[in-house]
Design a protein around this motif. Structure first.
Motif, mmCIF file in Angstrom:
data_model
loop_
_atom_site.group_PDB
_atom_site.id
_atom_site.type_symbol
_atom_site.label_atom_id
_atom_site.label_comp_id
_atom_site.label_asym_id
_atom_site.label_seq_id
_atom_site.Cartn_x
_atom_site.Cartn_y
_atom_site.Cartn_z
ATOM 1 N N ASN A 1 0.859 -1.177 0.000
ATOM 2 C CA ASN A 1 0.000 0.000 0.000
ATOM 3 C C ASN A 1 0.903 1.238 0.000
ATOM 4 O OD1 ASN A 1 -2.510 -1.378 0.123
ATOM 5 N ND2 ASN A 1 -2.225 -1.693 2.318
ATOM 6 N N LYS A 2 0.658 2.144 -0.921
ATOM 7 C CA LYS A 2 1.557 3.289 -1.103
ATOM 8 C C LYS A 2 1.682 4.125 0.162
ATOM 9 C CE LYS A 2 2.861 6.708 -4.534
ATOM 10 N NZ LYS A 2 4.109 5.973 -4.827
ATOM 11 N N ASN A 3 0.610 4.276 0.912
ATOM 12 C CA ASN A 3 0.672 5.102 2.114
ATOM 13 C C ASN A 3 1.386 4.408 3.277
ATOM 14 O OD1 ASN A 3 -1.274 3.207 2.668
ATOM 15 N ND2 ASN A 3 -2.847 4.661 3.310
ATOM 16 N N GLU A 4 1.828 3.151 3.050
ATOM 17 C CA GLU A 4 2.555 2.431 4.086
ATOM 18 C C GLU A 4 4.028 2.200 3.719
ATOM 19 O OE1 GLU A 4 -1.253 -0.173 5.780
ATOM 20 O OE2 GLU A 4 0.130 -1.081 4.336
ATOM 21 N N VAL A 5 4.441 2.711 2.565
ATOM 22 C CA VAL A 5 5.805 2.467 2.079
ATOM 23 C C VAL A 5 6.850 3.046 3.024
ATOM 24 C CG1 VAL A 5 7.469 3.073 0.271
ATOM 25 C CG2 VAL A 5 5.200 2.218 -0.349
ATOM 26 N N GLU A 6 6.641 4.266 3.492
ATOM 27 C CA GLU A 6 7.621 4.878 4.386
ATOM 28 C C GLU A 6 7.786 4.057 5.660
ATOM 29 O OE1 GLU A 6 8.518 9.135 6.634
ATOM 30 O OE2 GLU A 6 7.156 9.065 4.927
ATOM 31 N N ARG A 7 6.664 3.563 6.171
ATOM 32 C CA ARG A 7 6.717 2.736 7.379
ATOM 33 C C ARG A 7 7.439 1.414 7.106
ATOM 34 N NH1 ARG A 7 7.023 3.441 12.634
ATOM 35 N NH2 ARG A 7 5.713 2.091 13.898
ATOM 36 N N ILE A 8 7.216 0.846 5.936
ATOM 37 C CA ILE A 8 7.903 -0.389 5.550
ATOM 38 C C ILE A 8 9.411 -0.164 5.526
ATOM 39 C CG2 ILE A 8 8.341 -1.938 3.590
ATOM 40 C CD1 ILE A 8 5.329 -1.780 2.971
ATOM 41 N N LEU A 9 9.843 0.950 4.969
ATOM 42 C CA LEU A 9 11.267 1.252 4.895
ATOM 43 C C LEU A 9 11.868 1.454 6.289
ATOM 44 C CD1 LEU A 9 11.260 3.635 1.811
ATOM 45 C CD2 LEU A 9 12.062 1.264 1.883
ATOM 46 N N GLU A 10 11.090 2.039 7.180
ATOM 47 C CA GLU A 10 11.553 2.198 8.560
ATOM 48 C C GLU A 10 11.758 0.840 9.221
ATOM 49 O OE1 GLU A 10 8.745 4.634 10.599
ATOM 50 O OE2 GLU A 10 9.148 6.411 9.378
ATOM 51 N N PHE A 11 10.792 -0.067 9.041
ATOM 52 C CA PHE A 11 10.925 -1.405 9.628
ATOM 53 C C PHE A 11 12.034 -2.202 8.954
ATOM 54 C CE2 PHE A 11 6.567 -0.900 11.399
ATOM 55 C CZ PHE A 11 6.888 -1.218 12.717
ATOM 56 N N SER A 12 12.268 -1.931 7.665
ATOM 57 C CA SER A 12 13.365 -2.590 6.970
ATOM 58 C C SER A 12 14.690 -2.245 7.638
ATOM 59 C CB SER A 12 13.387 -2.164 5.503
ATOM 60 O OG SER A 12 14.539 -2.649 4.850
ATOM 61 N N GLU A 13 14.870 -0.970 7.977
ATOM 62 C CA GLU A 13 16.079 -0.544 8.669
ATOM 63 C C GLU A 13 16.177 -1.197 10.044
ATOM 64 O OE1 GLU A 13 18.562 1.444 7.775
ATOM 65 O OE2 GLU A 13 17.794 2.001 5.805
ATOM 66 N N LEU A 14 15.062 -1.260 10.745
ATOM 67 C CA LEU A 14 15.046 -1.766 12.114
ATOM 68 C C LEU A 14 15.287 -3.265 12.174
ATOM 69 C CD1 LEU A 14 14.517 -1.060 15.112
ATOM 70 C CD2 LEU A 14 12.090 -1.467 14.680
ATOM 71 N N THR A 15 14.683 -4.012 11.249
ATOM 72 C CA THR A 15 14.751 -5.478 11.290
ATOM 73 C C THR A 15 15.916 -6.039 10.486
ATOM 74 O OG1 THR A 15 13.301 -5.701 9.345
ATOM 75 C CG2 THR A 15 12.237 -5.623 11.520
ATOM 76 N N LYS A 16 16.615 -5.170 9.748
ATOM 77 C CA LYS A 16 17.730 -5.577 8.884
ATOM 78 C C LYS A 16 17.280 -6.500 7.752
ATOM 79 C CE LYS A 16 20.272 -3.472 11.928
ATOM 80 N NZ LYS A 16 20.600 -2.038 11.730
ATOM 81 N N ILE A 17 15.992 -6.447 7.416
ATOM 82 C CA ILE A 17 15.475 -7.167 6.240
ATOM 83 C C ILE A 17 15.380 -6.136 5.131
ATOM 84 C CG2 ILE A 17 13.573 -8.505 5.271
ATOM 85 C CD1 ILE A 17 12.874 -9.411 8.090
ATOM 86 N N GLU A 18 16.295 -6.191 4.187
ATOM 87 C CA GLU A 18 16.473 -5.097 3.242
ATOM 88 C C GLU A 18 15.468 -5.145 2.095
ATOM 89 O OE1 GLU A 18 20.571 -3.837 2.414
ATOM 90 O OE2 GLU A 18 21.179 -5.594 3.561
ATOM 91 N N VAL A 19 14.585 -4.151 2.077
ATOM 92 C CA VAL A 19 13.672 -3.964 0.954
ATOM 93 C C VAL A 19 13.916 -2.572 0.393
ATOM 94 C CG1 VAL A 19 11.958 -5.531 1.931
ATOM 95 C CG2 VAL A 19 11.759 -3.072 2.347
#
Length: 361
Positions: A340-358
């Motif tokens: 969902n486009k309005n959740e992309v920024e949050r996804i990127l934040e969790f990517s940094e936090l969890t070290k799962i690179e998207v």
């Protein structure tokens, strides 16, 4: 420290976080606490680095002197005068140079998402913001100017000299525009890191605490999984995957390749499309339709293939508030998923936090 007059109007819009009041407070915080800080901010890839440098002392070592000579200058003051020319700040007189005063500037460095054009070649772009203080119609320091560069500074003197004056109210290109937007967020993060109170009238880029807590929890993994699966995952599977990924995150005995294999296996379990780096538009339409559970078509120019299709795919997905993203395979392949486009920024934040690179495409 000495500063000199110029003919510009002051950079002190009381509603903007890029203003003298905020930046002067940051300088004071850095000067009194630590002249060098590193920290993480939500939504910003990798570490934010902030340093207070001084001319001439910061270039007063063997490497710095060699860089100055290589650039065709005799000393750091001559380099500073060259930078002042770019900024339309009055230069140092020979008399002032003989006083051997120190002239400070702030260097803020961080990474941003690349522009649409650069996405074909880079996953991220480095931003260098060099903030120089000055005086405008005043005998006291009351203003600042910024030099900007999106290049890596392997030769620091050359990096400074190759930088350009930045009009942050009128960016010259998309890279600058993205960098300035993130710079506002970084300034807020610096204030939070140094416990600096931002004036009440300033428009904040974010209403939340931007500092990234690097201690990920199993709940963080759960929310991340919900977001990348668009909340379509069964509760039992959600718990299972979150616990497994959280366990891997904390397992310091695992080699890097083992951890990324686990990430890869997880993505293949949810609704994704694993593709070679070469694919046809028909492939994209078929597999995105599979991921969406509905028919997907998009317009594109003839003889357009692979990553050149991304702008046309994204344009069509945007009509449904969706965006195509990928897990970073570090190989000649993609592991696509739809968010969902309005959740992309949050996804990127969790990517940094969890070290799962998207990454965004």
């Amino acid at each position: 420290m000495g500063f000199f007059s110029n003919l510009f109007g002051r950079n002190n819009n009381p509603k903007s976080i890029i203003s003298f009041d905020v930046i002067d407070s940051i300088y004071s915080g850095l000067y009194n606490e630590s002249k060098s800080i590193e920290f993480r901010i939500k939504g910003i890839h990798d570490t934010v680095t902030v340093n207070v440098y001084s001319i001439p002392s910061s270039l007063g070592h063997d490497e710095g002197r060699a860089e100055i000579k290589k650039a065709g200058f005799n000393n750091a003051y001559e380099v500073l005068n060259e930078l002042y020319k770019k900024l339309n700040i009055g230069g140092l007189s020979e008399e002032t140079i003989q006083e051997e005063l120190e002239f400070d500037f702030i260097h803020v460095q961080f990474y941003s998402q690349p522009s649409q054009e650069l996405k074909k070649h880079f996953k991220s772009v480095i931003n260098n913001f060099m903030i120089f203080f000055c005086c405008t119609n005043s005998l006291e320091v009351n203003d600042f100017r910024i030099l900007y560069s999106s290049n890596h500074f392997s030769d620091y003197t050359k990096g400074l000299l190759d930088s350009e004056y930045l009009d942050f109210n009128n960016p010259g290109n998309e890279t600058e525009e993205i960098g300035i937007k993130d710079f506002k967020k970084v300034l807020q993060g610096i204030c939070q890191y140094l416990n600096i109170e931002i004036p009440a009238g300033v428009k904040l880029p974010s209403s939340e605490n931007l500092l990234l807590d690097e201690k990920a929890t199993v709940e963080d993994f759960e929310e991340f999984i919900k977001l990348i699966s668009r909340n379509s995952i069964e509760e039992s599977d959600l718990k299972k995957y979150a616990e497994k990924l959280f366990e891997n995150f904390n397992d310091e005995t695992k080699e890097y390749y083992e951890t990324t294999e686990d990430h890869f296996s997880f993505f293949e379990e949810i609704n994704t499309w694993h593709s070679d780096w070469k694919f046809d538009p028909e492939d994209a339409e078929y597999f995105i339709s599979e991921m969406l559970g509905e028919d997907f078509k998009f317009d594109y120019p003839e003889e357009t293939y692979s990553h050149d299709l991304f702008p046309y795919i994204q344009s069509e997905l945007e009509k449904s508030n969706l965006e195509l993203m990928t897990y970073e395979t570090y190989g000649d392949s993609y592991l696509f998923f739809v968010a969902n486009k309005n959740e992309v920024e949050r996804i990127l934040e969790f990517s940094e936090l969890t070290k799962i690179e998207v990454t965004q495409l």
